[in-house]
Scaffold this active site. Structure first.
Site, PDB file in Angstrom:
ATOM      1  N   SER A 232      41.942  42.205  33.253  1.00  0.00           N
ATOM      2  CA  SER A 232      42.389  40.885  33.699  1.00  0.00           C
ATOM      3  C   SER A 232      42.182  40.713  35.202  1.00  0.00           C
ATOM      4  CB  SER A 232      43.861  40.684  33.334  1.00  0.00           C
ATOM      5  OG  SER A 232      44.273  39.380  33.655  1.00  0.00           O
ATOM      6  N   ARG A 233      43.108  41.201  36.013  1.00  0.00           N
ATOM      7  CA  ARG A 233      42.998  41.143  37.467  1.00  0.00           C
ATOM      8  C   ARG A 233      43.546  42.439  38.045  1.00  0.00           C
ATOM      9  NH1 ARG A 233      40.008  37.660  36.589  1.00  0.00           N
ATOM     10  NH2 ARG A 233      39.840  35.560  37.487  1.00  0.00           N
ATOM     11  N   GLU A 262      38.703  44.773  45.004  1.00  0.00           N
ATOM     12  CA  GLU A 262      37.305  44.770  44.577  1.00  0.00           C
ATOM     13  C   GLU A 262      36.419  43.824  45.373  1.00  0.00           C
ATOM     14  OE1 GLU A 262      36.757  41.801  40.873  1.00  0.00           O
ATOM     15  OE2 GLU A 262      38.157  43.435  40.485  1.00  0.00           O
ATOM     16  N   HIS A 294      34.045  44.729  36.764  1.00  0.00           N
ATOM     17  CA  HIS A 294      34.470  43.367  36.426  1.00  0.00           C
ATOM     18  C   HIS A 294      33.408  42.672  35.566  1.00  0.00           C
ATOM     19  CE1 HIS A 294      37.296  39.980  37.969  1.00  0.00           C
ATOM     20  NE2 HIS A 294      36.928  39.752  36.718  1.00  0.00           N
ATOM     21  N   ALA A 296      33.784  42.411  32.004  1.00  0.00           N
ATOM     22  CA  ALA A 296      34.289  42.107  30.668  1.00  0.00           C
ATOM     23  C   ALA A 296      33.838  40.732  30.171  1.00  0.00           C
ATOM     24  CB  ALA A 296      35.817  42.196  30.652  1.00  0.00           C
TER      25      ALA A 296
END
Length: 331
Positions: A232-233, A262, A294, A296
């Site tokens: 998610s984050r 990130e 990142h 996904a």
């Protein structure tokens, strides 16, 4: 009108150019929007940004001074945007409120199973013609307990897969999802979910209330042999606290597609540079941790939907229309 798109991956460029064809010209850049790159946007009425863009007050002020009137972000999350500053400056801000939830949910399961079954270690070994099984033992997911923090569209898709595995389903959210209930999910306090789950997956947005949702105390409340997945984050997890727990030998596996620091690292080739982020450098050394960049959301289906929504957002801005994607309307 020519649109300037920041942070465009090589795979995305032809998709973006084709989507805008017949409407507007688009100039695609692989650099990300931040205080150093924002002068490039001077003279562009519409700017499109990626998830790792830095859209704080200073960057927005430079955009507005350079003639930008609309920012179309190609992501759902918008915690990187100072919406108050955008409204003050008269900037229209739009995002993509929906794209394939299956892309993220399926990748979260990819991470979970990769760390559970030691896939990366096994692949590395076989490349060296080492075919031992020592250290590769995983666990069946069937019959175990999964805890889903956040049961919106992505959390629901993740839960459907967990149901297919035959798992006990625990959920935590401010609003219960009736579909998850029908699948057999039991909504419980976060503390109970952490204590009883063999696998925990995060699917909540990042906002002040959820920052470090998994802090030091929450991580300590988890089972020693739990698997933790975050697609998610990055800011949902206190990474320094996570490293502390990993150094103590806890957790069967951790799969992270996001990292709280990130920005400026992910989506860029840093392989020939010294990484100054000591926390990330330590994190990737643990044999039970898998970190991806990142990605996904990065499927043909999801990216296509994101780009189509971005084109619609720009056309809506021109026509003075509002949609569910507009965060700050045209003034």
């Amino acid at each position: 009108m020519e649109i300037l798109a920041f942070g465009v991956q090589a795979d995305e460029k032809p998709l973006i150019e084709n989507a805008f064809a017949g409407h507007h010209e688009v100039r695609c850049l692989d650099v990300f929007l931040n205080e150093d790159t924002v002068p490039i946007a001077s003279g562009y009425e519409v700017v499109s940004t990626s998830v790792n863009a830095e859209l704080g007050a200073r960057v927005l002020e430079v955009l507005a001074a350079g003639g930008t009137r609309m920012v179309a972000q190609r992501s759902t999350g918008y915690n990187n945007i100072d919406l108050g500053a955008a409204e003050r400056l008269g900037l229209t801000i739009a995002r993509v409120s929906y794209y394939s939830p299956y892309s993220v949910a399926e990748f979260a399961w990819t991470l979970a199973m990769a760390v559970n079954r030691r896939v990366v270690r096994a692949s590395t070994r076989t490349r060296d013609f080492d075919f031992r099984l020592h250290g590769l033992m995983g666990r069946d997911m069937h019959g175990r307990t999964v805890g889903v923090l956040g049961t919106g569209k992505i959390g629901e898709a993740f839960t459907r897969i967990a149901h297919g595995f035959g798992m006990r389903l625990l959920g935590w959210d401010v609003t219960e999802n009736p579909v998850c209930r029908e699948l057999g999910m039991e909504y419980v306090p976060k503390e109970q979910l952490l204590a009883e789950s063999d696998l925990i997956s995060l699917h909540v947005p990042l906002m002040p209330e959820t920052t470090h949702l998994l802090d030091a105390d929450a991580l300590k409340a988890m089972k020693d042999d739990a698997i933790l997945v975050n697609s998610s984050r990055g800011g949902l997890i206190d990474t320094a606290a996570l490293v502390t727990e990993l150094r103590a030998g806890r957790f069967a596996g951790v799969g992270l597609d996001v990292y709280e620091a990130e920005a400026g690292l992910f989506y860029v080739d840093r392989s020939l540079e010294a990484i100054e982020d000591d926390t990330l450098a330590r994190l990737v050394t643990f044999p039970n941790v898998l970190v991806t960049s990142h990605q996904a959301y990065y499927t043909e289906d999801a990216v296509g939907q994101i780009i189509d929504a971005t084109v619609k957002n720009v056309l809506d801005y021109e026509a003075g229309r509002r949609s569910e994607n507009v965060l700050v309307p045209r003034s």
